[in-house]
Design a protein around this motif. Structure first.
Motif, PDB file in Angstrom:
ATOM      1  N   UNK A  29     -21.819  14.981  -5.986  1.00  0.00           N
ATOM      2  CA  UNK A  29     -20.425  15.280  -6.318  1.00  0.00           C
ATOM      3  C   UNK A  29     -19.593  15.350  -5.042  1.00  0.00           C
ATOM      4  N   UNK A  30     -18.309  15.075  -5.192  1.00  0.00           N
ATOM      5  CA  UNK A  30     -17.422  15.058  -4.032  1.00  0.00           C
ATOM      6  C   UNK A  30     -17.180  16.476  -3.534  1.00  0.00           C
ATOM      7  N   UNK A  31     -17.090  16.596  -2.222  1.00  0.00           N
ATOM      8  CA  UNK A  31     -16.796  17.895  -1.606  1.00  0.00           C
ATOM      9  C   UNK A  31     -15.496  17.878  -0.809  1.00  0.00           C
ATOM     10  N   UNK A  32     -15.017  16.681  -0.441  1.00  0.00           N
ATOM     11  CA  UNK A  32     -13.782  16.598   0.351  1.00  0.00           C
ATOM     12  C   UNK A  32     -13.192  15.190   0.231  1.00  0.00           C
ATOM     13  N   UNK A  33     -11.940  15.123  -0.196  1.00  0.00           N
ATOM     14  CA  UNK A  33     -11.225  13.845  -0.244  1.00  0.00           C
ATOM     15  C   UNK A  33     -10.431  13.717   1.049  1.00  0.00           C
ATOM     16  N   UNK A  34     -10.821  12.769   1.880  1.00  0.00           N
ATOM     17  CA  UNK A  34     -10.207  12.640   3.201  1.00  0.00           C
ATOM     18  C   UNK A  34      -8.951  11.783   3.193  1.00  0.00           C
ATOM     19  N   UNK A  35      -8.973  10.717   2.410  1.00  0.00           N
ATOM     20  CA  UNK A  35      -7.856   9.767   2.441  1.00  0.00           C
ATOM     21  C   UNK A  35      -7.748   9.048   1.110  1.00  0.00           C
ATOM     22  N   UNK A  36      -6.508   8.731   0.710  1.00  0.00           N
ATOM     23  CA  UNK A  36      -6.301   8.006  -0.543  1.00  0.00           C
ATOM     24  C   UNK A  36      -5.102   7.078  -0.399  1.00  0.00           C
ATOM     25  N   UNK A  37      -5.283   5.840  -0.819  1.00  0.00           N
ATOM     26  CA  UNK A  37      -4.209   4.850  -0.850  1.00  0.00           C
ATOM     27  C   UNK A  37      -4.245   4.118  -2.180  1.00  0.00           C
ATOM     28  N   UNK A  88      -7.969   3.037  -2.889  1.00  0.00           N
ATOM     29  CA  UNK A  88      -8.876   3.042  -1.747  1.00  0.00           C
ATOM     30  C   UNK A  88      -9.081   4.496  -1.328  1.00  0.00           C
ATOM     31  N   UNK A  89     -10.310   4.962  -1.458  1.00  0.00           N
ATOM     32  CA  UNK A  89     -10.610   6.382  -1.251  1.00  0.00           C
ATOM     33  C   UNK A  89     -11.661   6.566  -0.177  1.00  0.00           C
ATOM     34  N   UNK A  90     -11.465   7.576   0.647  1.00  0.00           N
ATOM     35  CA  UNK A  90     -12.472   7.997   1.615  1.00  0.00           C
ATOM     36  C   UNK A  90     -12.887   9.415   1.247  1.00  0.00           C
ATOM     37  N   UNK A 148     -16.666   5.217   1.258  1.00  0.00           N
ATOM     38  CA  UNK A 148     -15.414   4.518   0.989  1.00  0.00           C
ATOM     39  C   UNK A 148     -15.527   3.860  -0.383  1.00  0.00           C
ATOM     40  N   UNK A 149     -14.604   4.191  -1.265  1.00  0.00           N
ATOM     41  CA  UNK A 149     -14.613   3.674  -2.628  1.00  0.00           C
ATOM     42  C   UNK A 149     -13.390   2.796  -2.872  1.00  0.00           C
ATOM     43  N   UNK A 150     -13.563   1.766  -3.686  1.00  0.00           N
ATOM     44  CA  UNK A 150     -12.451   0.961  -4.195  1.00  0.00           C
ATOM     45  C   UNK A 150     -12.538   1.011  -5.718  1.00  0.00           C
ATOM     46  N   UNK A 151     -11.514   1.578  -6.345  1.00  0.00           N
ATOM     47  CA  UNK A 151     -11.512   1.766  -7.793  1.00  0.00           C
ATOM     48  C   UNK A 151     -10.313   1.027  -8.389  1.00  0.00           C
ATOM     49  N   UNK A 152     -10.562   0.235  -9.423  1.00  0.00           N
ATOM     50  CA  UNK A 152      -9.491  -0.469 -10.119  1.00  0.00           C
ATOM     51  C   UNK A 152      -9.133   0.288 -11.389  1.00  0.00           C
ATOM     52  N   UNK A 157       0.837  -1.196   0.000  1.00  0.00           N
ATOM     53  CA  UNK A 157       0.000   0.000   0.000  1.00  0.00           C
ATOM     54  C   UNK A 157       0.876   1.252   0.000  1.00  0.00           C
ATOM     55  N   UNK A 158       0.449   2.234  -0.750  1.00  0.00           N
ATOM     56  CA  UNK A 158       1.139   3.514  -0.812  1.00  0.00           C
ATOM     57  C   UNK A 158       0.154   4.634  -0.472  1.00  0.00           C
ATOM     58  N   UNK A 159       0.490   5.448   0.510  1.00  0.00           N
ATOM     59  CA  UNK A 159      -0.341   6.590   0.855  1.00  0.00           C
ATOM     60  C   UNK A 159      -0.166   7.699  -0.180  1.00  0.00           C
ATOM     61  N   UNK A 160      -1.270   8.293  -0.590  1.00  0.00           N
ATOM     62  CA  UNK A 160      -1.255   9.346  -1.597  1.00  0.00           C
ATOM     63  C   UNK A 160      -1.846  10.624  -1.022  1.00  0.00           C
ATOM     64  N   UNK A 161      -1.425  11.740  -1.584  1.00  0.00           N
ATOM     65  CA  UNK A 161      -1.980  13.031  -1.170  1.00  0.00           C
ATOM     66  C   UNK A 161      -3.374  13.196  -1.770  1.00  0.00           C
ATOM     67  N   UNK A 162      -4.352  13.639  -0.991  1.00  0.00           N
ATOM     68  CA  UNK A 162      -5.698  13.867  -1.540  1.00  0.00           C
ATOM     69  C   UNK A 162      -5.706  14.881  -2.678  1.00  0.00           C
ATOM     70  N   UNK A 163      -4.686  15.753  -2.721  1.00  0.00           N
ATOM     71  CA  UNK A 163      -4.623  16.758  -3.779  1.00  0.00           C
ATOM     72  C   UNK A 163      -3.873  16.276  -5.011  1.00  0.00           C
TER      73      UNK A 163
END
Length: 205
Positions: free
Chosen positions: A112-120, A130-132, A169-173, A80-86
């Motif tokens: 529509x999205x208003x805030x990306x809290x976490x991304x891996x 993996x997105x929150x 919580x989203x999982x996108x391939x 797993x790699x942590x990514x910046x929400x931006x």
């Protein structure tokens, strides 16, 4: 003391020391003779000495140890790699998740999205994200005319009683070399207003 004389240098041939010459040469002289012999034989030249080898190996090991955890995960299958929400790539993948969510949602309006809290990101057969995300309902209605062409990023957010907020919580391939990207899983819950209290809150009187 009689010292032996070396043979004169010839093209393509190294000068070899005469008898007894090695005894009068220091470590630097021995290295010079070794380099000459290697050059004449056409072999590889190196300046690494046994004395310097442990130091070089130690420095290389230190460089590996100070690598951040994400650097190891980046090259490890399943890591797993942590990514910046931006991160622009994260924002692009979020829009894939939003498009698929809106397509399968029973809501009459787009979210529509208003805030990306976490991304891996996880390296598998492609990249799995993996997105929150926090998202909110808009005033853009779904209809058969615009189909999936609506750019929800420009839809005004709903207000008042029409406002609906979700925590998802989203999982996108994403398989870029096959031009494939889609929402695999999602789990969304309604976000309660801060002024609302859950039933039974505050205890008994």
């Amino acid at each position: 003391m009689v010292q032996g004389r070396g043979l004169p240098d010839r093209p393509g041939q190294a000068s070899l020391p005469g008898p007894g010459a090695t005894a009068s040469l220091g470590g630097r002289g021995q290295m010079s003779l070794a380099l000459k012999a290697a050059r004449a034989a056409g072999g590889p030249l190196t300046t690494m000495t046994p004395r310097n080898l442990p130091l070089a190996m130690g420095l290389a090991l230190c460089c590996l140890l100070v690598l951040p955890q994400d650097a190891w995960a980046r090259h490890k299958l399943g890591g797993f790699q942590n990514l910046s929400p931006s991160d622009p790539q994260v924002e692009k993948v979020v829009q894939v998740a939003m498009a698929d969510y809106n397509k399968g949602s029973n809501s009459l309006y787009y979210f529509r999205d208003t805030n990306i809290l976490k991304a891996q990101r996880q390296l598998l057969a492609g990249f799995k994200y993996y997105l929150t995300v926090e998202m909110q309902s808009t005033i853009c209605p779904k209809n058969k005319v615009d189909g999936n062409t609506t750019d929800v990023t420009h839809c005004p957010l709903a207000t008042g009683v029409q406002q609906e907020k979700l925590h998802c919580n989203f999982v996108v391939l994403v398989v870029s070399w096959k031009n494939i990207s889609y929402l695999q899983k999602h789990n969304c819950v309604h976000m309660e207003s801060p002024v609302e209290q859950p039933e039974g809150a505050g205890g008994r009187g």
